[in-house]
Scaffold this motif. Sequence first.
Motif, mmCIF file in Angstrom:
data_model
loop_
_atom_site.group_PDB
_atom_site.id
_atom_site.type_symbol
_atom_site.label_atom_id
_atom_site.label_comp_id
_atom_site.label_asym_id
_atom_site.label_seq_id
_atom_site.Cartn_x
_atom_site.Cartn_y
_atom_site.Cartn_z
ATOM 1 N N ILE A 311 17.314 0.941 1.012
ATOM 2 C CA ILE A 311 16.705 2.143 1.569
ATOM 3 C C ILE A 311 15.341 2.305 0.920
ATOM 4 O O ILE A 311 15.242 2.524 -0.291
ATOM 5 C CB ILE A 311 17.564 3.399 1.294
ATOM 6 C CG1 ILE A 311 19.009 3.195 1.749
ATOM 7 C CG2 ILE A 311 16.954 4.623 1.980
ATOM 8 C CD1 ILE A 311 19.959 4.282 1.291
ATOM 9 N N GLY A 312 14.302 2.168 1.715
ATOM 10 C CA GLY A 312 12.979 2.347 1.131
ATOM 11 C C GLY A 312 11.914 1.528 1.828
ATOM 12 O O GLY A 312 12.142 0.939 2.890
ATOM 13 N N GLU A 313 10.753 1.475 1.203
ATOM 14 C CA GLU A 313 9.600 0.795 1.780
ATOM 15 C C GLU A 313 9.515 -0.633 1.273
ATOM 16 O O GLU A 313 9.854 -0.925 0.122
ATOM 17 C CB GLU A 313 8.306 1.543 1.438
ATOM 18 C CG GLU A 313 7.081 1.013 2.178
ATOM 19 C CD GLU A 313 5.842 1.873 1.967
ATOM 20 O OE1 GLU A 313 4.870 1.713 2.725
ATOM 21 O OE2 GLU A 313 5.854 2.706 1.037
ATOM 22 N N HIS A 314 9.034 -1.515 2.130
ATOM 23 C CA HIS A 314 8.809 -2.901 1.748
ATOM 24 C C HIS A 314 7.768 -2.948 0.628
ATOM 25 O O HIS A 314 6.775 -2.196 0.658
ATOM 26 C CB HIS A 314 8.318 -3.698 2.955
ATOM 27 C CG HIS A 314 8.244 -5.171 2.724
ATOM 28 N ND1 HIS A 314 7.185 -5.765 2.097
ATOM 29 C CD2 HIS A 314 9.113 -6.163 3.034
ATOM 30 C CE1 HIS A 314 7.388 -7.071 2.026
ATOM 31 N NE2 HIS A 314 8.559 -7.342 2.579
ATOM 32 N N PRO A 315 7.957 -3.812 -0.382
ATOM 33 C CA PRO A 315 7.042 -3.813 -1.526
ATOM 34 C C PRO A 315 5.644 -4.312 -1.219
ATOM 35 O O PRO A 315 4.716 -4.042 -1.996
ATOM 36 C CB PRO A 315 7.741 -4.745 -2.524
ATOM 37 C CG PRO A 315 8.608 -5.623 -1.693
ATOM 38 C CD PRO A 315 9.083 -4.757 -0.562
ATOM 39 N N ALA A 316 5.477 -5.026 -0.101
ATOM 40 C CA ALA A 316 4.151 -5.597 0.159
ATOM 41 C C ALA A 316 3.587 -5.231 1.521
ATOM 42 O O ALA A 316 2.406 -5.455 1.767
ATOM 43 C CB ALA A 316 4.212 -7.128 0.044
ATOM 44 N N ILE A 317 4.401 -4.679 2.416
ATOM 45 C CA ILE A 317 3.921 -4.330 3.754
ATOM 46 C C ILE A 317 3.941 -2.815 3.906
ATOM 47 O O ILE A 317 5.010 -2.197 4.014
ATOM 48 C CB ILE A 317 4.779 -5.001 4.849
ATOM 49 C CG1 ILE A 317 4.736 -6.520 4.674
ATOM 50 C CG2 ILE A 317 4.275 -4.602 6.245
ATOM 51 C CD1 ILE A 317 5.604 -7.269 5.657
ATOM 52 N N LYS A 318 2.795 -2.217 3.904
ATOM 53 C CA LYS A 318 2.686 -0.763 3.988
ATOM 54 C C LYS A 318 3.191 -0.269 5.340
ATOM 55 O O LYS A 318 2.823 -0.802 6.386
ATOM 56 C CB LYS A 318 1.238 -0.327 3.784
ATOM 57 C CG LYS A 318 1.026 1.185 3.806
ATOM 58 C CD LYS A 318 -0.409 1.538 3.500
ATOM 59 C CE LYS A 318 -0.653 3.042 3.639
ATOM 60 N NZ LYS A 318 0.238 3.829 2.771
ATOM 61 N N GLY A 319 4.025 0.751 5.286
ATOM 62 C CA GLY A 319 4.526 1.351 6.520
ATOM 63 C C GLY A 319 5.809 0.758 7.040
ATOM 64 O O GLY A 319 6.347 1.241 8.047
#
Length: 375
Positions: A311-319
């Motif tokens: 659950i969360g944001e990808h570490p290298a792809i914003k958005g």
Amino acid sequence: MPDVVIIGGGLMGMLSARELCLSGLQVTLLERGQTGQEASWAGGGILSPLYPWRYPDGVSALAAWSQARYEGLCQDLWRESGVDPEWTLSGLLMLGVAEELEARRWAERWKAVLEVFKGSDPRQWEGALGEGAGIAGLWMPEVAQVRPPRMVRALRQSLEKLGVEVLEGVKATGLLVRNQTITGVATQGASVAAERVVVAGGAWSGQILTESGIHLPVEPVQGQMILFRGQPGLLSKMIMGRGYYLIPRRDGHILAGSTLEYTGFDKSTTAEASKELREAAYTLVPALKSLPVVHQWAGLRPSSPKGIPYIGEHPAIKGLYVNAGHFRNGVVTAPASACLLRDILLERTSSLDPAPYVFPCSPSSRSNSKERREV
């Protein structure tokens, strides 16, 4: 252009869409088939992990948060949709459990009500149980259930009322990425532009991301179930024994589950599984022998390596965000997962610690994503 596009119209995707919409965002939800018709529909609806002390703390945290709010959520959905998800406080009776110490420690940590019994006849707890059901076990009176087909139907109608754009029969074929930033979703038809995309595709989440060169270790695990038709009153409690469970519904139907099969994306049902489930059910409750089996089906659980969802944001792809990998605990952890995802996306402080659910940070997830230009 929507503020957020969510890929996946199961319980996780729809609850995420609802939370984001209630927070003021314009949401479009893409579903390759029909909303709520995969694992969300197929699940048993027990609002607890099975043998919860065997799971990591990350699962217990999501489950405990959700359990405290599920009744209220179901009341809200019923009021909004006219469909009752049938939240029912059945309690869970687990038979043949030898892990008394582990269970007690877990209950103390998570403030769960749990009673241990051994050396006594379990039929004093549930009169329909058979002699071979087991003589040692645990009773968890505060464990409730929902009826998943009704839950997802209520959610679908709630989303319509809230104004979420739901596009069924629309398969996402890839992510649109420019300069390591999400710009939208490619589909079999027209592309959908968005600055934020949530992948909540259940067992298909890993496949969806793989098509864009992003690795997420989520794979399908099949579970088959059967349904007995009976009259209300035969069974009042949910029963767990020898790895199988029985769930009594309000209308007298009793669900028996489930198998655990690594068959890829195959959802075929088998006579062998039906026999296995019937024999397990008859051992627990002999009276089921007189009831007809009226349905058999299979669902695909989204398995992750330790059963902890991402659950969360990808570490290298914003958005790019993900809400997937809940394995056997999707229903019980869904409200917490959706609210945590909402808080992360909106950069709010959450009452849930996001650390256990971070996107796996591997070389492939950082550097191998294929950039696609919008057309």
